[in-house]
Enzyme design. Structure first.
Site, PDB file in Angstrom:
ATOM      1  N   HIS A   1      -3.721   6.298   4.661  1.00 23.35           N
ATOM      2  CA  HIS A   1      -1.849   7.073   4.355  1.00 23.35           C
ATOM      3  C   HIS A   1      -1.652   8.551   4.325  1.00 23.35           C
ATOM      4  O   HIS A   1      -2.001   8.870   2.903  1.00 23.35           O
ATOM      5  CB  HIS A   1      -1.743   5.216   3.876  1.00 23.35           C
ATOM      6  CG  HIS A   1      -1.291   4.229   4.426  1.00 23.35           C
ATOM      7  ND1 HIS A   1      -1.471   3.680   5.606  1.00 23.35           N
ATOM      8  CD2 HIS A   1      -0.657   2.953   3.516  1.00 23.35           C
ATOM      9  CE1 HIS A   1      -1.932   2.765   5.941  1.00 23.35           C
ATOM     10  NE2 HIS A   1      -1.010   2.060   4.395  1.00 23.35           N
ATOM     11  N   ARG A   5       2.630   4.086  11.956  1.00 18.77           N
ATOM     12  CA  ARG A   5       2.171   3.751  12.180  1.00 18.77           C
ATOM     13  C   ARG A   5       1.664   4.723  13.330  1.00 18.77           C
ATOM     14  O   ARG A   5       1.637   5.252  14.724  1.00 18.77           O
ATOM     15  CB  ARG A   5       1.611   1.928  13.113  1.00 18.77           C
ATOM     16  CG  ARG A   5      -0.170   2.166  12.860  1.00 18.77           C
ATOM     17  CD  ARG A   5      -0.594   1.624  11.217  1.00 18.77           C
ATOM     18  NE  ARG A   5       0.164   0.308  11.672  1.00 18.77           N
ATOM     19  CZ  ARG A   5       0.137  -0.395  10.236  1.00 18.77           C
ATOM     20  NH1 ARG A   5      -0.671   0.376   9.300  1.00 18.77           N
ATOM     21  NH2 ARG A   5       0.493  -2.098  10.532  1.00 18.77           N
ATOM     22  N   GLN A  20       1.340   6.045   8.449  1.00 24.53           N
ATOM     23  CA  GLN A  20      -0.134   4.624   7.214  1.00 24.53           C
ATOM     24  C   GLN A  20      -1.018   4.506   8.855  1.00 24.53           C
ATOM     25  O   GLN A  20      -1.057   4.601   9.922  1.00 24.53           O
ATOM     26  CB  GLN A  20       1.065   3.427   8.015  1.00 24.53           C
ATOM     27  CG  GLN A  20       2.000   4.032   6.503  1.00 24.53           C
ATOM     28  CD  GLN A  20       2.688   2.745   6.072  1.00 24.53           C
ATOM     29  OE1 GLN A  20       4.008   3.131   6.174  1.00 24.53           O
ATOM     30  NE2 GLN A  20       1.896   1.901   5.773  1.00 24.53           N
ATOM     31  N   LYS A  73      10.208  -2.469   1.902  1.00 25.90           N
ATOM     32  CA  LYS A  73       9.691  -3.330   0.840  1.00 25.90           C
ATOM     33  C   LYS A  73       9.284  -1.706   0.111  1.00 25.90           C
ATOM     34  O   LYS A  73       9.645  -1.451  -1.865  1.00 25.90           O
ATOM     35  CB  LYS A  73       8.009  -3.144   1.122  1.00 25.90           C
ATOM     36  CG  LYS A  73       7.355  -4.700   1.447  1.00 25.90           C
ATOM     37  CD  LYS A  73       6.251  -4.971   2.357  1.00 25.90           C
ATOM     38  CE  LYS A  73       6.425  -5.715   3.368  1.00 25.90           C
ATOM     39  NZ  LYS A  73       4.917  -5.800   4.297  1.00 25.90           N
ATOM     40  N   CYS A 115       0.661  -0.794  -0.176  1.00 26.16           N
ATOM     41  CA  CYS A 115       0.452   0.393  -0.246  1.00 26.16           C
ATOM     42  C   CYS A 115       0.705   1.264   0.240  1.00 26.16           C
ATOM     43  O   CYS A 115       0.228   1.811  -0.875  1.00 26.16           O
ATOM     44  CB  CYS A 115      -0.915   0.172   1.627  1.00 26.16           C
ATOM     45  SG  CYS A 115       0.445  -0.842   2.510  1.00 26.16           S
TER      46      CYS A 115
END
Lengths: 359, 359
Positions: free
Chosen positions: A253, A246, A156, A224, A129
């Site tokens: 996000h 987070r 996020q 990632k 994402c």
């Protein structure tokens, strides 16, 4: 016209339910939709527009007559069952990280690299994402000015950790607001990472850990963003370092992105390029306090970009702020959009040679 | 031993009440404490340890016999009254932005540049909350390796916008959680900036605006981080670009900081330097999921630093995560700490030549 039999694997999850929702509003011609999940969920019902689908248990034999299978039930489920789907003649769009770095698997954000689909071998991976929305924001800049470097800090949403994490956050906030529990005394059981050793509250907190840590002290989530950017943009030389955090937002996000371009860019031209790029929406008018906000992105398919401005020192440096619904463009919509692109390019067809191991 | 008469201007605010609280636990020898605020608050009581102080109305004549005046009642109050305090013989520690860039005014984080106090002319400025904690985190690195560049993205708490903003956030969350109001339908009246035209909800949101925008499309908050860093570190060549963001955390600012050092740094040595620096606490053990968290910083005077790691590409690049209580080290404690430093250096004394305009 050909119509497709579509299967959704993980149909009860935060992403799976949204895949079904996105399939009710798609250019993909659909014959039937099959909802698959674990044995535990079999027999339950899920919504598909006005209809209700009865969940079927996922097995190695679930994919007979399936043309397109959308997977979002965790990496180990994709690892085991996606090859069976391919063997049965389906094309898999996998929303987990399992196949993303596999050289046989295209990693696709349709607005950015739909052409990578042409070489598919039955499995296409949907990126993470946090990567997807960054690609939509940066590709229009990269195409004209080139891209040397990305430094990104993410904000996020909890929804990226699944429905259980969202329920936990809701519970934590209620404990603090309604029962007067101190934020440090809240008991957490899921975040930052369900499978890691320790769990911390997200209410009134910011957790600089998403996914587990790798050997280089970055998290997998951060790595990632690095690896997926290089693969999607087909450029191993792009430098990407991420800090993934987070925050107490349920869905949507946000990302603070710094880039260095090859050629020095003109900011008004950058804004024009973004405003014209498919899937991107320019929200950048600071005189009128217009900039992307997480709450406004929820339920939307687009990626919103704003706060675009020159670095104060580096002539080729640009800062921007990018927001998207992590469950839609970050997962469910990007997966359905890949299916649409496969259809448009005539690529929904059985794969002859199985490149993936059956387990 | 000399004992001081201390005045707190803005004694009813989120920072003022904490200044009083910090004055109950200080090495500063205190004779008396006077609580000053606007006419509206005069006569009300505020806590000072076990005692209660009756608020007096702030006037031009409030500073007779005051040795140290701590100001935190907004820039316009400091602009008008701080010169009267200096004229009356007090030393002012000002927590607003009004005097920070004045060349007659030292801008001080005691661990970093207490020596700048020596040249004071009666007013010392306390830097912005987001700058202070960044200085504590970076100064130990700068001293050994030099500092060329800072790119920072902040995750700032609502408390930085004052008690009213905290109350509003609380109300917004209750509306969403208890009354089922959609986050986009919540009515906001304060954030992102009380004095700006539009107001947006902070619940479940991330707002990339703190303070109003300047002509270069950065906010004043962002430009404070740039200008204040250069002044505190006494180096105009340090490149600083910031993105300042408000998140749904009540107290405790977090910052994702990227730096480039002059000399290539050793990460384990950087960790050691931070762990030994006064006011800094190293919380960096990712194998055990140890990193700074906003909820753990609340009520603490220290700045917590973790997630320290090399950039993946730039040999002189380092990323880190830094958290502190924005109302304590970011305001009340740093102000009281400046007063302690003034005392230790024998600098609490009337100023002969008034360098500031009486209005």
């Amino acid at each position: 016209m050909t119509k497709y039999n579509v299967a959704v694997v993980g149909a009860t999850g935060a992403v799976g339910t949204r895949m079904l929702e996105q399939l009710t509003n798609t250019s993909l011609p659909i014959q039937s939709v099959k909802a698959l999940a674990s044995k535990r969920s079999a027999g339950k019902k899920v919504k598909f527009g006005e209809q209700e689908l009865i969940i079927e248990e996922l097995t190695e034999d679930s994919f007979a007559n399936v043309d397109i299978a959308l997977f979002s039930a965790g990496g180990s489920v994709s690892e085991k069952y996606a090859p069976y789907a391919v063997k049965a003649g389906a094309v898999v769009v996998d929303n987990t990280s399992f196949f993303r770095q596999n050289p046989h698997v295209p990693l696709v954000v349709p607005e950015v690299n739909a052409q990578a689909l042409d070489a598919h071998n039955g499995i296409i991976a949907c990126p993470n994402c946090s990567t997807i929305q960054m690609m939509v924001a940066l590709e229009p800049i990269r195409r004209v000015y080139g891209l040397k470097r990305i430094i990104v800090s993410t904000y996020q949403a909890i929804g990226g950790a699944g429905q259980q994490a969202m329920n936990e956050a809701d519970h934590e906030l209620r404990e603090i607001l309604n029962d007067g529990v101190d934020p440090t005394a809240v008991e957490a059981h899921i975040l930052p990472v369900k499978g890691d050793k320790k769990h911390y509250p997200i209410a009134y907190n910011a957790l600089p850990q998403i996914d587990v840590f790798t050997d280089n002290d970055y998290t997998y989530e951060e790595m990632k963003m690095t690896h997926e950017t290089k693969k999607i943009m087909e450029d191993d030389k792009i430098a990407v370092s991420a800090t993934c955090v987070r925050i107490p937002v349920l869905i949507g996000h946000s990302e603070s992105i710094y880039i260095e371009t090859e050629k020095i860019a003109d900011i008004s031209e950058v804004k024009r390029l973004i405003s014209e790029f498919p899937g991107a929406v320019l929200e950048d008018d600071v005189a009128n306090q217009i900039y992307p906000q997480a709450i406004n992105a929820v339920g939307k398919r687009e990626t919103f970009v704003g706060r675009i401005r020159k670095d104060l020192d580096a002539a080729n440096g640009i800062h921007l702020w990018c927001v998207s619904d992590n469950l839609l463009k970050g997962a469910a919509w990007n997966s359905v959009q890949i299916a649409e692109s496969l259809h448009e390019r005539g690529l929904v067809r059985p794969t002859k040679e199985l490149k993936f191991e059956l387990k």
